[in-house]
Write a protein that holds these residues in place. Structure first.
Motif, mmCIF file in Angstrom:
data_model
loop_
_atom_site.group_PDB
_atom_site.id
_atom_site.type_symbol
_atom_site.label_atom_id
_atom_site.label_comp_id
_atom_site.label_asym_id
_atom_site.label_seq_id
_atom_site.Cartn_x
_atom_site.Cartn_y
_atom_site.Cartn_z
ATOM 1 N N ASP A 267 0.842 -1.208 0.000
ATOM 2 C CA ASP A 267 0.000 0.000 0.000
ATOM 3 C C ASP A 267 0.870 1.248 0.000
ATOM 4 O OD1 ASP A 267 -2.700 -1.266 0.380
ATOM 5 O OD2 ASP A 267 -1.718 -1.977 2.227
ATOM 6 N N GLU A 268 0.317 2.326 -0.533
ATOM 7 C CA GLU A 268 1.015 3.611 -0.489
ATOM 8 C C GLU A 268 0.640 4.302 0.820
ATOM 9 O OE1 GLU A 268 1.923 6.236 -4.046
ATOM 10 O OE2 GLU A 268 0.324 7.395 -3.071
ATOM 11 N N VAL A 269 1.537 4.177 1.790
ATOM 12 C CA VAL A 269 1.285 4.697 3.136
ATOM 13 C C VAL A 269 2.180 5.903 3.383
ATOM 14 C CG1 VAL A 269 1.299 4.185 5.604
ATOM 15 C CG2 VAL A 269 0.655 2.400 3.955
ATOM 16 N N ILE A 270 1.584 6.987 3.834
ATOM 17 C CA ILE A 270 2.310 8.195 4.220
ATOM 18 C C ILE A 270 2.122 8.371 5.720
ATOM 19 C CG2 ILE A 270 2.498 10.699 3.929
ATOM 20 C CD1 ILE A 270 1.087 10.252 1.156
ATOM 21 N N SER A 271 3.207 8.507 6.462
ATOM 22 C CA SER A 271 3.115 8.608 7.922
ATOM 23 C C SER A 271 3.523 9.991 8.407
ATOM 24 C CB SER A 271 3.981 7.534 8.589
ATOM 25 O OG SER A 271 5.313 7.576 8.104
ATOM 26 N N ILE A 293 -2.004 16.979 -1.216
ATOM 27 C CA ILE A 293 -1.450 15.623 -1.137
ATOM 28 C C ILE A 293 -2.502 14.594 -1.531
ATOM 29 C CG2 ILE A 293 -0.572 13.865 0.456
ATOM 30 C CD1 ILE A 293 0.787 16.131 2.030
ATOM 31 N N LEU A 294 -3.695 14.736 -1.017
ATOM 32 C CA LEU A 294 -4.761 13.779 -1.315
ATOM 33 C C LEU A 294 -5.169 13.821 -2.783
ATOM 34 C CD1 LEU A 294 -6.816 14.312 1.950
ATOM 35 C CD2 LEU A 294 -5.727 12.170 1.258
ATOM 36 N N ARG A 295 -5.138 15.006 -3.377
ATOM 37 C CA ARG A 295 -5.447 15.098 -4.816
ATOM 38 C C ARG A 295 -4.329 14.457 -5.645
ATOM 39 N NH1 ARG A 295 -7.073 20.403 -3.371
ATOM 40 N NH2 ARG A 295 -5.102 21.253 -4.202
ATOM 41 N N ASN A 296 -3.084 14.702 -5.248
ATOM 42 C CA ASN A 296 -1.941 14.144 -5.985
ATOM 43 C C ASN A 296 -1.851 12.625 -5.869
ATOM 44 O OD1 ASN A 296 -1.120 16.691 -6.779
ATOM 45 N ND2 ASN A 296 0.530 16.853 -5.266
ATOM 46 N N ARG A 297 -2.264 12.090 -4.724
ATOM 47 C CA ARG A 297 -2.074 10.670 -4.448
ATOM 48 C C ARG A 297 -3.431 10.023 -4.162
ATOM 49 N NH1 ARG A 297 2.693 10.423 -6.557
ATOM 50 N NH2 ARG A 297 2.509 8.195 -5.983
ATOM 51 N N PRO A 298 -4.193 9.684 -5.188
ATOM 52 C CA PRO A 298 -5.559 9.174 -4.997
ATOM 53 C C PRO A 298 -5.625 7.807 -4.340
ATOM 54 C CG PRO A 298 -4.905 9.067 -7.311
ATOM 55 C CD PRO A 298 -3.854 9.852 -6.611
ATOM 56 N N ASN A 299 -4.498 7.093 -4.262
ATOM 57 C CA ASN A 299 -4.509 5.765 -3.644
ATOM 58 C C ASN A 299 -3.794 5.721 -2.294
ATOM 59 O OD1 ASN A 299 -5.843 4.500 -5.888
ATOM 60 N ND2 ASN A 299 -3.895 4.619 -7.014
ATOM 61 N N ALA A 300 -3.321 6.846 -1.858
ATOM 62 C CA ALA A 300 -2.523 6.872 -0.628
ATOM 63 C C ALA A 300 -3.395 6.803 0.615
ATOM 64 C CB ALA A 300 -1.667 8.129 -0.590
ATOM 65 N N HIS A 301 -2.854 6.148 1.637
ATOM 66 C CA HIS A 301 -3.428 6.188 2.982
ATOM 67 C C HIS A 301 -2.484 7.017 3.850
ATOM 68 C CE1 HIS A 301 -6.692 3.240 2.624
ATOM 69 N NE2 HIS A 301 -5.919 2.658 1.720
ATOM 70 N N ILE A 302 -3.040 7.994 4.534
ATOM 71 C CA ILE A 302 -2.229 8.876 5.383
ATOM 72 C C ILE A 302 -2.526 8.548 6.840
ATOM 73 C CG2 ILE A 302 -1.708 11.256 5.973
ATOM 74 C CD1 ILE A 302 -2.575 12.033 3.152
ATOM 75 N N VAL A 303 -1.492 8.103 7.543
ATOM 76 C CA VAL A 303 -1.647 7.696 8.936
ATOM 77 C C VAL A 303 -1.032 8.777 9.826
ATOM 78 C CG1 VAL A 303 -1.191 5.924 10.663
ATOM 79 C CG2 VAL A 303 -1.547 5.275 8.263
ATOM 80 N N VAL A 304 -1.864 9.344 10.692
ATOM 81 C CA VAL A 304 -1.444 10.456 11.550
ATOM 82 C C VAL A 304 -1.460 9.983 12.998
ATOM 83 C CG1 VAL A 304 -1.893 12.840 12.227
ATOM 84 C CG2 VAL A 304 -2.474 12.065 9.909
ATOM 85 N N VAL A 305 -0.290 10.009 13.635
ATOM 86 C CA VAL A 305 -0.147 9.562 15.024
ATOM 87 C C VAL A 305 0.093 10.775 15.913
ATOM 88 C CG1 VAL A 305 1.235 8.193 16.630
ATOM 89 C CG2 VAL A 305 0.777 7.334 14.323
ATOM 90 N N GLY A 306 -0.594 10.832 17.043
ATOM 91 C CA GLY A 306 -0.348 11.913 17.992
ATOM 92 C C GLY A 306 -1.566 12.222 18.828
ATOM 93 N N GLY A 307 -1.309 12.768 20.011
ATOM 94 C CA GLY A 307 -2.387 13.142 20.910
ATOM 95 C C GLY A 307 -2.940 14.520 20.602
#
Length: 468
Positions: A267-271, A293-307
């Protein structure tokens, strides 16, 4: 007739005296042997004492930066005691005797705002002092005290153990120029000419510890160099260390996001990882880049970690969270379908964090000129392809187009475009990731580099002259 006497080399302490007559030669030789034997015993005793020391560790959130060092000290034979308000009952952890204490008191409502920070630290220091008195009265006397002084706790420990050598963890010295406070024009609005005065008073906690510390340790050169020259020469730059055997590439890694979604290297994962999502770590720049970013990468999943809290800067003035504030700012520019590809995990376990790094195809790291996050080096150790802010602490480890790509902290378009470049070029990602891991192996490996250096630093502290 007299001949030259036999001396051991130390005329002041030699039991045989500076000269010996022929009649007393035999006796003198015996005394000489006794003197040399005594000297050898004392040297041996000092060696034994050096490697079997009493060590006290002070950290408000123990083990903190002493996670690896404190068990290593135990393993080599030292007695290690930790004073911390984190626990309520006395306990043992990997051989470390953890002694709790309670922080008594709170800041005054009427105190001048510039002094509130120092008062809080004095309150914590007094509570630690009281606990140290009890420990001393129980017979414990440390040879070395290792302390993160950022919250003030070790401030009065020289008054309890005057001959102990104190080594402080020098995380950051606040400045008004070329530093975090002057960096971001968006949040510098409203800062008055009094700011340098406020910061000078905030640094009183640092300066009060300079007088009692035999030395200091900083994890990065950038952080060490924030300290004034009067103490900088006492600081050794030694990182806490990265467990490169754990934070390593894993082509078979998987990350469970939900019951319906598990991500892998296919998968195309962006962290994007922060302890808390806040401007100090570039969350505003990241969120503002999301629509592109979301328009440029239509298959990407963006995972955001943090409180949702604030680790370094303050909370937003409107009473919400920085995360929600910037989501609200950009959400109208992101379709519902695209928004479903953005996954907020909150705070996660360390093992899950490592899995994220291992499945991530590109990792974004942004920071003010401030403390360098462990997460950046752990991402490098995992062989991650990194896009990072072109700021001073980052440039210590990310060399543009060598160990990662650098981008302007504030330029959201450049962030999205550079990310696109990285994701479109598998060869570039592979080259950058391999070089990043090698740098960490060479400079920051816990077992081979950092932990041995930390142990040597502790031994050097023990050998510094003791001054009450």
């Amino acid at each position: 007739m007299r001949r030259e006497g036999i001396v051991c080399g130390d005329r002041r302490k030699c039991y045989a005296g500076p000269e010996h007559s022929d009649k007393k030669r035999v006796l003198a030789e015996y005394k000489l042997l006794a003197c040399r034997a005594y000297t050898g015993i004392m040297q041996f005793y000092n060696i034994i004492k050096l490697f079997h020391m009493n060590i006290l560790i002070i950290h408000q959130n123990f083990p903190g930066q002493y996670k690896h060092l404190s068990p290593a000290l135990v393993r080599r034979g030292d007695r290690v005691v930790a004073l911390t308000p984190k626990v309520k009952e006395r306990s043992s952890w990997q051989g470390v005797d953890i002694v709790p204490y309670k922080i008594v008191g709170s800041s005054s409502k009427e105190i001048h705002s510039w002094l509130r920070d120092l008062e809080t630290k004095v309150i914590r220091a007094e509570s630690c002092f009281n606990a140290a008195i009890q420990l001393r009265d129980q017979g414990f006397s440390p040879d070395v005290i290792l302390a993160h002084h950022g919250w003030g706790e070790p401030m009065f420990l020289k008054d309890v153990w005057p001959m102990a050598r104190i080594g402080i963890y020098c995380e950051y010295y606040y400045g008004s120029e070329n530093s975090d406070t002057a960096f971001d024009p968006e949040f510098r609005k409203g800062i008055s000419e009094k700011e340098p005065i406020r910061l000078r008073l905030r640094n009183l906690n640092n300066t009060l510890h300079f007088d009692i510390a035999a030395g200091g340790i900083s994890p990065t050169l950038f952080q060490a160099n924030t300290f004034p020259p009067s103490f900088r020469d006492k600081i050794h730059v030694i990182h806490d260390g990265i467990d490169t055997a754990h934070a390593c590439p894993n082509p078979d890694a998987k990350l469970v996001i939900s019951q319906d979604l598990t991500l892998s290297r296919t998968d195309e994962v962006i962290s994007f990882v922060n302890r808390n999502l806040e401007p100090y770590r570039g969350c505003h720049t990241f969120f503002r880049a999301l629509p592109k970013i979301l328009r440029n990468r239509p298959n990407a999943h963006i995972v955001v970690v943090g409180g949702d809290g604030a680790s370094y800067g303050g909370p937003p003035p409107d009473g919400t969270t920085w995360k929600q504030r910037f989501i609200d700012e950009v959400r109208a520019d992101i379709s519902d379908t695209d928004w479903q590809r953005v996954h907020f995990t909150g705070l996660i376990s360390y093992d899950k964090f490592i899995s994220l790094l291992q499945v991530s195809r590109a990792h974004i790291y942004l920071t003010y000129p401030f403390v360098l996050s462990w997460s950046l080096l752990e991402t490098m150790s995992a062989g991650g392809a990194i896009l990072a802010s072109d700021t001073a602490p980052v440039r210590e480890v990310i060399f543009d187009d060598e160990t990662g790509l650098l981008t302007d902290f504030f330029d959201t378009d450049a962030l999205a475009d550079n990310l696109n470049r990285l994701l479109d070029d598998a060869g570039l990602r592979s080259r950058l990731g391999a070089a990043a891991r090698q740098l960490v192996l060479d400079r920051f490996d816990l077992e081979k580099t950092c932990l041995p250096q930390q142990l040597q630093w502790v031994d050097a502290l023990a050998q510094t002259p003791a001054h009450p």
